[in-house]
Design a protein around this motif. Sequence first.
Motif, PDB file in Angstrom:
ATOM      1  N   LEU A  55       4.560   1.647  -5.271  1.00 42.14           N
ATOM      2  CA  LEU A  55       5.527   2.679  -4.925  1.00 42.14           C
ATOM      3  C   LEU A  55       6.173   3.113  -6.231  1.00 42.14           C
ATOM      4  N   VAL A  56       6.075   4.375  -6.563  1.00 38.73           N
ATOM      5  CA  VAL A  56       6.578   4.928  -7.817  1.00 38.73           C
ATOM      6  C   VAL A  56       6.010   4.134  -9.002  1.00 38.73           C
ATOM      7  N   GLY A  57       4.714   3.830  -8.928  1.00 42.83           N
ATOM      8  CA  GLY A  57       4.040   3.139 -10.016  1.00 42.83           C
ATOM      9  C   GLY A  57       4.307   1.653 -10.119  1.00 42.83           C
ATOM     10  N   ARG A  58       5.076   1.086  -9.196  1.00 45.34           N
ATOM     11  CA  ARG A  58       5.423  -0.334  -9.253  1.00 45.34           C
ATOM     12  C   ARG A  58       4.733  -1.096  -8.119  1.00 45.34           C
ATOM     13  N   PRO A  59       3.888  -2.093  -8.447  1.00 45.34           N
ATOM     14  CA  PRO A  59       3.237  -2.859  -7.393  1.00 45.34           C
ATOM     15  C   PRO A  59       4.252  -3.714  -6.629  1.00 45.34           C
ATOM     16  N   PHE A  60       4.117  -3.715  -5.298  1.00 42.70           N
ATOM     17  CA  PHE A  60       5.016  -4.530  -4.488  1.00 42.70           C
ATOM     18  C   PHE A  60       4.301  -5.237  -3.347  1.00 42.70           C
ATOM     19  N   ALA A  61       3.032  -4.885  -3.092  1.00 39.32           N
ATOM     20  CA  ALA A  61       2.327  -5.475  -1.956  1.00 39.32           C
ATOM     21  C   ALA A  61       0.838  -5.590  -2.262  1.00 39.32           C
ATOM     22  N   PHE A  62       0.180  -6.399  -1.449  1.00 40.17           N
ATOM     23  CA  PHE A  62      -1.257  -6.622  -1.534  1.00 40.17           C
ATOM     24  C   PHE A  62      -1.876  -6.206  -0.201  1.00 40.17           C
ATOM     25  N   ALA A  63      -3.051  -5.596  -0.264  1.00 39.82           N
ATOM     26  CA  ALA A  63      -3.815  -5.254   0.938  1.00 39.82           C
ATOM     27  C   ALA A  63      -5.285  -5.527   0.670  1.00 39.82           C
ATOM     28  N   GLN A  64      -5.995  -5.861   1.729  1.00 38.58           N
ATOM     29  CA  GLN A  64      -7.442  -6.006   1.609  1.00 38.58           C
ATOM     30  C   GLN A  64      -8.079  -5.448   2.872  1.00 38.58           C
ATOM     31  N   ASP A  65      -9.299  -4.963   2.728  1.00 38.04           N
ATOM     32  CA  ASP A  65     -10.080  -4.554   3.893  1.00 38.04           C
ATOM     33  C   ASP A  65     -11.497  -5.073   3.725  1.00 38.04           C
ATOM     34  N   TYR A  66     -12.167  -5.206   4.865  1.00 41.62           N
ATOM     35  CA  TYR A  66     -13.477  -5.864   4.877  1.00 41.62           C
ATOM     36  C   TYR A  66     -14.256  -5.438   6.114  1.00 41.62           C
TER      37      TYR A  66
END
Length: 163
Positions: A55-66
């Motif tokens: 968000l606004v260039g700042r990482p705050f979360a992780f996601a994965q898909d498969y």
Amino acid sequence: MPQEYQLRRVTASDLPLLRRWRRMPHVIEWWGPPEVEPEEDKLADRRIAMWLVELVGRPFAFAQDYDPHAWSPHPFSHLPPGARGIDQYIGEPQMLGCGHGAAFVREHCNRLFAADAPVIGTDPHPDNTRAIRAYQKAGFSVASEPQETRWGRAILMERWRHR
């Protein structure tokens, strides 16, 4: 004002950040200890697409898909070809409870639908009411009673592209 979330592929240089997040109590509570499914192993697994959510260039979360059909058995093996499974967590504790989870999950789903996924499944722990509410806000519906899976206790939730 709507938020703009960017999902970018995880690279080896992101592993220290993911390891830090995986040691946080609010992540351990639902994802288990960091040595369970270490990020290095998942990064090397071609069946899993790993993303940092910014968000606004700042990482705050992780996601994965498969592709759930890449594992047998899998709780989502009943879904049609092209289906995707997703998992995610917010790593930065100050970002919890602000509505970001539902919003970035919705964005992730929209990207997967644009790539022709017919349906997306996610499988939160039945006691993780915060996640379940976020998934419902992102368009998911509960599709099962609580059940035991090889990854732990879960309820299955689905979001279909054309329903």
